[in-house]
Each structure stands twice: as C-alpha cells, then as structure tokens.
Motif scaffolding. Structure first.
Motif, PDB file in Angstrom:
ATOM      1  N   ALA A   1      21.566  -3.769  25.700  1.00 44.75           N
ATOM      2  CA  ALA A   1      21.350  -5.178  25.370  1.00 44.75           C
ATOM      3  C   ALA A   1      22.683  -5.935  25.314  1.00 44.75           C
ATOM      4  CB  ALA A   1      20.615  -5.291  24.039  1.00 44.75           C
ATOM      5  N   ALA A   2      23.716  -5.287  24.776  1.00 45.44           N
ATOM      6  CA  ALA A   2      25.018  -5.940  24.694  1.00 45.44           C
ATOM      7  C   ALA A   2      25.566  -6.245  26.082  1.00 45.44           C
ATOM      8  CB  ALA A   2      25.999  -5.057  23.912  1.00 45.44           C
ATOM      9  N   CYS A   3      25.387  -5.315  27.013  1.00 46.71           N
ATOM     10  CA  CYS A   3      25.880  -5.533  28.378  1.00 46.71           C
ATOM     11  C   CYS A   3      25.105  -6.657  29.068  1.00 46.71           C
ATOM     12  CB  CYS A   3      25.763  -4.240  29.192  1.00 46.71           C
ATOM     13  SG  CYS A   3      26.890  -2.939  28.638  1.00 46.71           S
ATOM     14  N   ALA A   4      23.776  -6.641  28.932  1.00 42.27           N
ATOM     15  CA  ALA A   4      22.974  -7.711  29.530  1.00 42.27           C
ATOM     16  C   ALA A   4      23.321  -9.053  28.904  1.00 42.27           C
ATOM     17  CB  ALA A   4      21.486  -7.408  29.366  1.00 42.27           C
ATOM     18  N   MET A   5      23.506  -9.044  27.583  1.00 38.32           N
ATOM     19  CA  MET A   5      23.865 -10.279  26.893  1.00 38.32           C
ATOM     20  C   MET A   5      25.156 -10.872  27.452  1.00 38.32           C
ATOM     21  SD  MET A   5      26.303 -11.385  24.534  1.00 38.32           S
ATOM     22  CE  MET A   5      26.775  -9.910  23.652  1.00 38.32           C
ATOM     23  N   GLY A   6      26.162 -10.025  27.652  1.00 40.22           N
ATOM     24  CA  GLY A   6      27.437 -10.521  28.147  1.00 40.22           C
ATOM     25  C   GLY A   6      27.329 -11.151  29.524  1.00 40.22           C
ATOM     26  N   GLN A   7      26.542 -10.544  30.399  1.00 41.54           N
ATOM     27  CA  GLN A   7      26.367 -11.096  31.740  1.00 41.54           C
ATOM     28  C   GLN A   7      25.634 -12.430  31.705  1.00 41.54           C
ATOM     29  OE1 GLN A   7      25.416  -7.968  34.891  1.00 41.54           O
ATOM     30  NE2 GLN A   7      25.023  -6.803  33.015  1.00 41.54           N
ATOM     31  N   LEU A   8      24.578 -12.518  30.894  1.00 39.22           N
ATOM     32  CA  LEU A   8      23.805 -13.753  30.825  1.00 39.22           C
ATOM     33  C   LEU A   8      24.607 -14.870  30.171  1.00 39.22           C
ATOM     34  CD1 LEU A   8      20.278 -12.391  29.846  1.00 39.22           C
ATOM     35  CD2 LEU A   8      21.078 -13.119  32.099  1.00 39.22           C
TER      36      LEU A   8
ATOM     37  N   ALA B   1      28.817 -20.775  32.924  1.00 42.27           N
ATOM     38  CA  ALA B   1      29.247 -21.318  34.211  1.00 42.27           C
ATOM     39  C   ALA B   1      28.229 -22.318  34.749  1.00 42.27           C
ATOM     40  CB  ALA B   1      29.459 -20.183  35.210  1.00 42.27           C
ATOM     41  N   ALA B   2      26.933 -21.987  34.638  1.00 41.83           N
ATOM     42  CA  ALA B   2      25.889 -22.864  35.166  1.00 41.83           C
ATOM     43  C   ALA B   2      25.887 -24.215  34.453  1.00 41.83           C
ATOM     44  CB  ALA B   2      24.522 -22.188  35.033  1.00 41.83           C
ATOM     45  N   CYS B   3      26.116 -24.207  33.132  1.00 41.92           N
ATOM     46  CA  CYS B   3      26.111 -25.466  32.382  1.00 41.92           C
ATOM     47  C   CYS B   3      27.192 -26.427  32.875  1.00 41.92           C
ATOM     48  CB  CYS B   3      26.309 -25.188  30.892  1.00 41.92           C
ATOM     49  SG  CYS B   3      24.862 -24.472  30.066  1.00 41.92           S
ATOM     50  N   ARG B   4      28.296 -25.892  33.344  1.00 39.71           N
ATOM     51  CA  ARG B   4      29.421 -26.733  33.765  1.00 39.71           C
ATOM     52  C   ARG B   4      29.172 -27.460  35.088  1.00 39.71           C
ATOM     53  NH1 ARG B   4      31.854 -22.720  30.567  1.00 39.71           N
ATOM     54  NH2 ARG B   4      33.619 -23.493  29.320  1.00 39.71           N
ATOM     55  N   VAL B   5      28.195 -26.984  35.886  1.00 40.02           N
ATOM     56  CA  VAL B   5      27.943 -27.612  37.192  1.00 40.02           C
ATOM     57  C   VAL B   5      26.525 -28.162  37.320  1.00 40.02           C
ATOM     58  CG1 VAL B   5      29.671 -26.181  38.345  1.00 40.02           C
ATOM     59  CG2 VAL B   5      27.302 -25.375  38.211  1.00 40.02           C
ATOM     60  N   ALA B   6      25.651 -27.843  36.362  1.00 41.08           N
ATOM     61  CA  ALA B   6      24.260 -28.285  36.457  1.00 41.08           C
ATOM     62  C   ALA B   6      24.122 -29.745  36.055  1.00 41.08           C
ATOM     63  CB  ALA B   6      23.375 -27.414  35.560  1.00 41.08           C
ATOM     64  N   ASP B   7      23.037 -30.370  36.544  1.00 42.26           N
ATOM     65  CA  ASP B   7      22.749 -31.762  36.189  1.00 42.26           C
ATOM     66  C   ASP B   7      22.214 -31.895  34.768  1.00 42.26           C
ATOM     67  OD1 ASP B   7      23.572 -32.666  38.653  1.00 42.26           O
ATOM     68  OD2 ASP B   7      21.559 -32.534  39.542  1.00 42.26           O
TER      69      ASP B   7
ATOM     70  N   GLU C   1      17.245 -22.813  35.009  1.00 45.52           N
ATOM     71  CA  GLU C   1      16.646 -22.379  36.273  1.00 45.52           C
ATOM     72  C   GLU C   1      17.603 -21.439  37.015  1.00 45.52           C
ATOM     73  OE1 GLU C   1      15.532 -25.837  38.443  1.00 45.52           O
ATOM     74  OE2 GLU C   1      14.281 -26.626  36.822  1.00 45.52           O
ATOM     75  N   VAL C   2      18.873 -21.809  37.052  1.00 45.83           N
ATOM     76  CA  VAL C   2      19.882 -20.954  37.698  1.00 45.83           C
ATOM     77  C   VAL C   2      19.983 -19.624  36.955  1.00 45.83           C
ATOM     78  CG1 VAL C   2      22.346 -20.715  38.194  1.00 45.83           C
ATOM     79  CG2 VAL C   2      21.192 -22.902  38.592  1.00 45.83           C
ATOM     80  N   LEU C   3      19.989 -19.669  35.625  1.00 48.00           N
ATOM     81  CA  LEU C   3      20.084 -18.443  34.836  1.00 48.00           C
ATOM     82  C   LEU C   3      18.868 -17.550  35.065  1.00 48.00           C
ATOM     83  CD1 LEU C   3      21.778 -16.926  32.694  1.00 48.00           C
ATOM     84  CD2 LEU C   3      20.312 -17.989  30.957  1.00 48.00           C
ATOM     85  N   GLY C   4      17.682 -18.156  35.188  1.00 49.89           N
ATOM     86  CA  GLY C   4      16.478 -17.380  35.423  1.00 49.89           C
ATOM     87  C   GLY C   4      16.538 -16.601  36.729  1.00 49.89           C
ATOM     88  N   ARG C   5      17.066 -17.255  37.783  1.00 50.01           N
ATOM     89  CA  ARG C   5      17.210 -16.560  39.060  1.00 50.01           C
ATOM     90  C   ARG C   5      18.199 -15.399  38.924  1.00 50.01           C
ATOM     91  NH1 ARG C   5      17.583 -22.043  41.076  1.00 50.01           N
ATOM     92  NH2 ARG C   5      15.643 -22.695  42.098  1.00 50.01           N
ATOM     93  N   TYR C   6      19.292 -15.666  38.246  1.00 43.56           N
ATOM     94  CA  TYR C   6      20.305 -14.618  38.075  1.00 43.56           C
ATOM     95  C   TYR C   6      19.768 -13.461  37.237  1.00 43.56           C
ATOM     96  CZ  TYR C   6      24.583 -12.324  36.464  1.00 43.56           C
ATOM     97  OH  TYR C   6      25.543 -11.392  36.174  1.00 43.56           O
ATOM     98  N   ALA C   7      18.953 -13.759  36.233  1.00 43.79           N
ATOM     99  CA  ALA C   7      18.449 -12.722  35.332  1.00 43.79           C
ATOM    100  C   ALA C   7      17.622 -11.677  36.070  1.00 43.79           C
ATOM    101  CB  ALA C   7      17.616 -13.353  34.211  1.00 43.79           C
ATOM    102  N   ARG C   8      17.013 -12.055  37.185  1.00 41.35           N
ATOM    103  CA  ARG C   8      16.196 -11.095  37.938  1.00 41.35           C
ATOM    104  C   ARG C   8      17.037  -9.958  38.515  1.00 41.35           C
ATOM    105  NH1 ARG C   8      11.118 -13.094  38.770  1.00 41.35           N
ATOM    106  NH2 ARG C   8      10.830 -15.328  38.401  1.00 41.35           N
TER     107      ARG C   8
END
Length: 409
Positions: free
Chosen positions: A240-247, A253-259, A266-273
């Motif tokens: 869980a700690a490893c998955a947490m760090g990646q997410l 990063a996504a927050c800095r470029v998203a509208d 939505e970007v995070l959901g795609r990455y989470a797969r």
C-alpha cells in the motif's frame, strides 16, 4: 405484550464456566460464581484490583510466561476491539490458604471486547476453561504416565505456537517500521502558504498490517492557487505504501497541468490501472483560488471535505462525488463543483480513519466531525488538527490510519 424483565447481573453470575469482566486498564469489575470458586478468591479479593496484582507470575518458575501472554492478549483486545483466543497455557496461581505455595494450572482463555456507545472498548470479557484435570486425567494402568506425556505434548505445542506468533509479530513490526519510514519520506513536510496557516497530520493505525495506505499532498498552481488532495489506497503494509507513493506523485503532477480537479482525477484514474494495488483507491482533490475566494473540488469515492465557516457552521463538499479510481470498466468524465468561502473559513480534508467506525453509520462520524469543528472553530490550524484527532480517534489507537489537512482560508 410486555417484555420479560431479566436480571442480567444474576444471569452473568450464574453462567457456567469461569467468566470475569475487566476495565480496559485490566481492573476487575465483576466475576461470576464459577470464576470465584475455581480461582479460589472472594469477590472482595478481586473487584477494583489489577488482574496481575491478584494473579502474579510464579516466581519459582523462570520459564513462566502465563502472565505476559495473558496481558498481551487483553491489550490486543483493547487496542483492536476484536476477540482474541489464546493458545493453551500454563499459569500457576498461589494457594490462598498457603501463601508462597503455587498450584500448577492449565487454562484455555478467550478475551473479548464489550463496546460502549462511542464504539470504544468499555469492558474486556475474560472467559477461561480450566483444563488441568483433563491434562492430568488417569485412564487406568499407565494412565499417570500417559497423562504426563499428553501434558508435555500439549504444553510443547502451545509454546511452539506462541513462538510462531511472536516471530510473526516481530516480522510485522519490521514491516511496519519500513513502511512508516517509506511513507514519511514520500509525504510532503508542512510548509508556509503565504499568509495562510496550514497543518497536516498522519496517524498510523494500531498493528503492523494496518498502516500506510493514506496520503495527502499540497501543490502550488499557476495564478497563486493551491491544490490540496487526500487519498486512501485499499490495502496495508509495504504494498500500500508503494502504491500510495506512485499515486500521490502522479496526482501532484496532474494537478499542475489539468484544467480542474475533475480532469486531474480522470488522468489519475487512467494511471491507476497500471499500478498494482491501486484499484478502488479513494481520493478527493480541491483547487483553492485565493483571488476569488472559491474552492473547486472533485471526489472519487472519498469522504467529503469539510468547510468550517467563520460563524461556526459546517458545510460538507459533497456535490461532486463519483466512484473510486478504476471502479468503472470504461472512462467516464468525473464531476466537479465550486463553492465560495469567506475570509477566516477553514478547509479540512481527511481520510476515513478519522470518522468511520465499524459499528456506526458514516453520517454519525460526519456529525461528530462537524460538532468538533464548531467546538474548536477559533483554534489555529495546528491546534485544531490536534483537537480533531483527540476528539475523534480512540485513545488506544485506531485500526485504520488517518491523514488530515487543515487550512485557514
């Protein structure tokens, strides 16, 4: 039809088998008749006394471990709120008629919690079966020797099981230490937010297998805005700690470029797969615009942020709620909502460990959070964060970890 009146105190005292009730501090509050008779103690010798003052360890047996094992079992019950069945153990007791003389006894104990209205452990039920006579039973010629062999085998197996349990706990403790170190390295440290005060907290759960799925993040956005997110990975320990760090890193990063927060999720959901262990992660993201005093937010299966207004009222930001990450087989646009805030308002983001209890509806936890926020509305973020943890988390520790972010707007 009238319900029959039952004297539960009389029922308790008439229960077959040895049963006692203790406080979470392991002080006797009651014992049934079989317990008093088989333990050789009067009610006055038990009530109000610490259990191991009444039944200390046999000082003549350097290998004796009955007191330690019983205490550890009871403390696990108090900490976890769950029943603990102990292995067969030898626990000698002093003859009340002959001080200094110890009688050999074998017991099969079970310790169970009694929860109070607040969901905390109010009492510990200590139920014991005495099996000394069974172990020493004679079955005809050679029976004494057979009983001794059976006694030795049972005691050896019990000790072996105890040693296995201790090795497992040691391994879990090592995993917990590594996971906490990893999480501390990945979670951002508190930092100044201009003229705005903020506080962050992380409280690990009780037990090695219940730690390191929660995270928080604060990211500066263009235009003097701020993204604040809190998330919770399903699962515990190092995975869980490893998955947490990646997410956390991906969302930052996504927050800095998203509208907006919805697009970031939505970007995070795609990455989470593509991340092992990230399925069904819950997360909430808020974009704070200091210029127009607004909060835009989107929630993926996570408890709603709380907005404490200057007048002490509390609003939960629950108008843009969607399923957790990866819950849908196909991509669907996530909702987002916007609300305004007044000067001096406070935004609180948290994970479910702060409010959820197994015996309660989530609305009860949310109401408790709102009451605590109103009670401490004038506190600075650092003090408010400490007050929320003190008010809402069990004093013996929670079975789920908790992340908390408090920002004065």
């Amino acid at each position: 039809m009238r319900k029959p009146l039952i004297d539960y105190a009389a029922v308790f005292r008439a229960l077959p088998g040895m049963v006692a009730l203790l406080t979470p501090d392991l002080v006797y509050v009651d014992a049934n008749e079989d317990f008093l008779r088989l333990a050789g103690r009067t009610r006055e010798q038990l009530l109000g006394r610490y259990i191991f003052d009444v039944f200390p360890e046999n000082p003549n047996d350097p290998a004796a471990a009955g007191m330690r094992e019983t205490r550890e079992s009871m403390l696990r019950v108090v900490a976890s709120g769950e029943r603990d069945t102990m292995a067969l153990l030898r626990y000698d007791i002093e003859d009340p008629q002959r001080p200094g003389h110890w009688q050999e006894h074998y017991w099969s104990p079970v310790n169970a919690p009694v929860l109070g209205p607040d969901g905390k452990v109010a009492l510990v039920v200590h139920r014991v079966e005495e099996v000394t006579e069974l172990i020493r039973a004679r079955g005809g010629p050679g029976g004494d020797r057979q009983a001794r062999v059976l006694e030795a085998e049972l005691y050896t197996r019990a000790r072996e099981l105890q040693e296995v349990n201790e090795r497992l706990r040691a391994a879990h403790d090592r995993e917990r230490e590594v996971a906490l170190t990893l999480q501390a390295a990945m979670l951002p440290a508190p930092r100044p937010l201009g003229h705005h005060q903020a506080a962050v907290r992380y409280r690990p759960a009780v037990g090695a297998l219940h730690v390191c799925g929660d995270w928080y993040d604060l990211a500066d956005l263009p235009g003097k805005s701020l993204a604040v997110a809190v998330g919770d990975v399903v699962g515990h320990g190092l995975a869980a700690a490893c998955a947490m760090g990646q997410l956390r890193s991906a969302l930052s990063a996504a927050c800095r470029v998203a509208d907006g927060p919805a697009q970031a999720l939505e970007v995070l959901g795609r990455y989470a797969r593509s991340v092992d262990g990230a399925e069904s992660t819950t997360v909430v993201t808020t974009f704070i615009d200091w210029a127009d005093h607004s909060i835009t937010y989107s929630c993926a299966g996570h408890p709603p942020p709380a907005l404490l207004h200057p007048d002490g009222t509390v609003t939960f930001l629950d108008q843009a709620t969607d399923p957790p990450l990866g819950a849908r087989p196909e991509h669907v646009r996530r909702p987002q909502a916007r609300t305004s805030f007044g000067k001096g308002a406070t935004l609180v983001l948290y994970t479910d460990g702060l409010i959820e209890r197994r015996t309660e509806d989530i609305d009860t936890g949310l109401a408790r959070l709102a009451d605590s926020l109103t009670l401490h509305q004038r506190s600075a973020p650092e003090d408010l964060a400490d007050a929320l943890l003190a008010d809402l988390l069990p004093p013996t520790g929670n079975t789920d970890d908790t992340a908390l972010v408090v920002i004065r707007l």
